[in-house]
Design a protein around this motif. Structure first.
Motif, short mmCIF file in Angstrom:
data_model
loop_
_atom_site.label_atom_id
_atom_site.label_comp_id
_atom_site.label_asym_id
_atom_site.label_seq_id
_atom_site.Cartn_x
_atom_site.Cartn_y
_atom_site.Cartn_z
N ALA A 124 0.83 -1.21 0.00
CA ALA A 124 0.00 0.00 0.00
C ALA A 124 0.86 1.25 0.00
CB ALA A 124 -0.94 0.00 1.20
N ALA A 125 1.92 1.28 0.82
CA ALA A 125 2.82 2.44 0.86
C ALA A 125 3.52 2.63 -0.48
CB ALA A 125 3.83 2.29 1.99
N LEU A 126 3.94 1.52 -1.09
CA LEU A 126 4.60 1.60 -2.40
C LEU A 126 3.64 2.15 -3.44
CD1 LEU A 126 6.96 0.98 -4.32
CD2 LEU A 126 6.00 -1.33 -4.56
N LEU A 127 2.43 1.66 -3.47
CA LEU A 127 1.44 2.14 -4.43
C LEU A 127 1.13 3.62 -4.22
CD1 LEU A 127 -0.95 -0.94 -4.56
CD2 LEU A 127 0.75 -0.25 -6.27
N ASN A 128 1.06 4.04 -2.96
CA ASN A 128 0.82 5.46 -2.66
C ASN A 128 1.98 6.33 -3.15
OD1 ASN A 128 -1.68 5.09 -1.50
ND2 ASN A 128 -0.85 4.89 0.57
N ARG A 129 3.22 5.86 -2.94
CA ARG A 129 4.39 6.62 -3.42
C ARG A 129 4.38 6.72 -4.94
NH1 ARG A 129 6.95 3.78 0.80
NH2 ARG A 129 7.77 2.21 -0.62
N LEU A 130 4.06 5.62 -5.62
CA LEU A 130 4.01 5.64 -7.08
C LEU A 130 2.92 6.57 -7.59
CD1 LEU A 130 4.55 1.86 -7.88
CD2 LEU A 130 6.20 3.73 -8.17
N ALA A 131 1.77 6.58 -6.93
CA ALA A 131 0.68 7.47 -7.34
C ALA A 131 1.06 8.93 -7.14
CB ALA A 131 -0.59 7.14 -6.54
N ARG A 132 1.75 9.25 -6.04
CA ARG A 132 2.20 10.62 -5.82
C ARG A 132 3.20 11.06 -6.88
NH1 ARG A 132 2.18 9.20 -0.34
NH2 ARG A 132 4.42 8.84 -0.36
N ARG A 133 4.13 10.18 -7.22
CA ARG A 133 5.12 10.51 -8.25
C ARG A 133 4.45 10.72 -9.60
NH1 ARG A 133 9.55 6.17 -6.59
NH2 ARG A 133 10.40 7.27 -4.80
N ARG A 134 3.50 9.86 -9.92
CA ARG A 134 2.78 9.99 -11.19
C ARG A 134 2.04 11.31 -11.23
NH1 ARG A 134 1.12 4.92 -11.79
NH2 ARG A 134 -0.44 5.18 -10.18
N LYS A 135 1.43 11.69 -10.11
CA LYS A 135 0.71 12.96 -10.04
C LYS A 135 1.68 14.13 -10.17
CE LYS A 135 -2.60 15.52 -7.28
NZ LYS A 135 -3.40 15.56 -6.07
N GLU A 136 2.86 14.04 -9.51
CA GLU A 136 3.87 15.10 -9.62
C GLU A 136 4.36 15.27 -11.05
OE1 GLU A 136 6.93 14.00 -6.88
OE2 GLU A 136 5.66 14.39 -5.12
N VAL A 137 4.62 14.16 -11.72
CA VAL A 137 5.07 14.21 -13.11
C VAL A 137 3.99 14.79 -13.99
CG1 VAL A 137 5.70 12.77 -15.09
CG2 VAL A 137 6.75 12.35 -12.87
N SER A 138 2.75 14.35 -13.76
CA SER A 138 1.63 14.87 -14.55
C SER A 138 1.46 16.37 -14.36
CB SER A 138 0.36 14.13 -14.15
OG SER A 138 -0.76 14.67 -14.78
N THR A 139 1.56 16.82 -13.10
CA THR A 139 1.44 18.24 -12.79
C THR A 139 2.59 19.02 -13.43
OG1 THR A 139 0.35 17.72 -10.71
CG2 THR A 139 1.28 19.92 -10.91
N HIS A 140 3.78 18.47 -13.34
CA HIS A 140 4.96 19.13 -13.92
C HIS A 140 4.83 19.25 -15.43
CE1 HIS A 140 9.08 20.40 -14.41
NE2 HIS A 140 9.27 19.42 -15.30
N LEU A 141 4.36 18.19 -16.08
CA LEU A 141 4.21 18.21 -17.54
C LEU A 141 3.10 19.17 -17.98
CD1 LEU A 141 4.64 14.46 -18.44
CD2 LEU A 141 6.28 16.30 -18.80
N SER A 142 2.02 19.26 -17.21
CA SER A 142 0.93 20.15 -17.59
C SER A 142 1.29 21.63 -17.36
CB SER A 142 -0.35 19.79 -16.83
OG SER A 142 -0.21 20.02 -15.45
N ASN A 143 2.20 21.87 -16.43
CA ASN A 143 2.65 23.25 -16.17
C ASN A 143 3.76 23.68 -17.11
OD1 ASN A 143 0.85 23.54 -14.06
ND2 ASN A 143 2.33 22.96 -12.50
N ALA A 144 4.35 22.76 -17.83
CA ALA A 144 5.48 23.10 -18.72
C ALA A 144 5.02 23.69 -20.04
CB ALA A 144 6.31 21.85 -18.98
#
Length: 144
Positions: A124-144
């Protein structure tokens, strides 16, 4: 008292060991492996032996990997409380008298896991970390 730095790893190791031992009990009972069921293998649906073994195997496996940990641990704790009071308590007041030591220990260990959660080393912790990273990357790409 362990330092705060060790609390989560120790909780995770405790959860892993308890989940593995409990899953092994279920596998032994259902499939006559790992030392066998110490009696007859229960037939599918037989109350309470087969159902207890299914809870042991599935609940123990979920706790072991750390997914759905709190509800699985709570169910495991309840099954061991049932085992203690229905199958052991009638043979004596104390666990040493009635053979209920493992039921009592598993009951309280799983209740602790249900209260404290899976710790940092869990699926569960691993999946949560992966989801946060995916969201960070998505946010970063949409702001670029």
């Amino acid at each position: 008292m362990p330092s705060a730095r060790l609390e989560q790893p120790l909780l995770s190791l405790f959860r892993i060991v308890i989940g593995m031992l409990f899953a092994c009990h279920g596998a032994a009972t259902l499939f006559d492996v790992l030392g066998g069921p110490h009696g007859e293998v229960p037939s599918a649906g037989q109350w309470p032996s087969w159902w207890a073994a299914v809870i042991q195997l599935t609940g123990g496996a979920l706790v072991l990997i750390g997914i759905g940990t709190r509800p699985a641990a709570f169910a495991c704790s309840g099954s061991m409380a049932y085992a203690y009071f229905v199958h052991h308590q009638g043979d004596g007041l104390f666990p040493m008298e009635n053979g209920g030591e493992s039921a009592a220990l598993f009951c309280w260990a799983f209740l602790l896991i249900a209260a404290l959660g899976p710790g940092q080393w869990s699926l569960a912790a691993l999946l949560n970390r992966l989801a946060r990273r995916r969201k960070e990357v998505s946010t970063h790409l949409s702001n670029a």
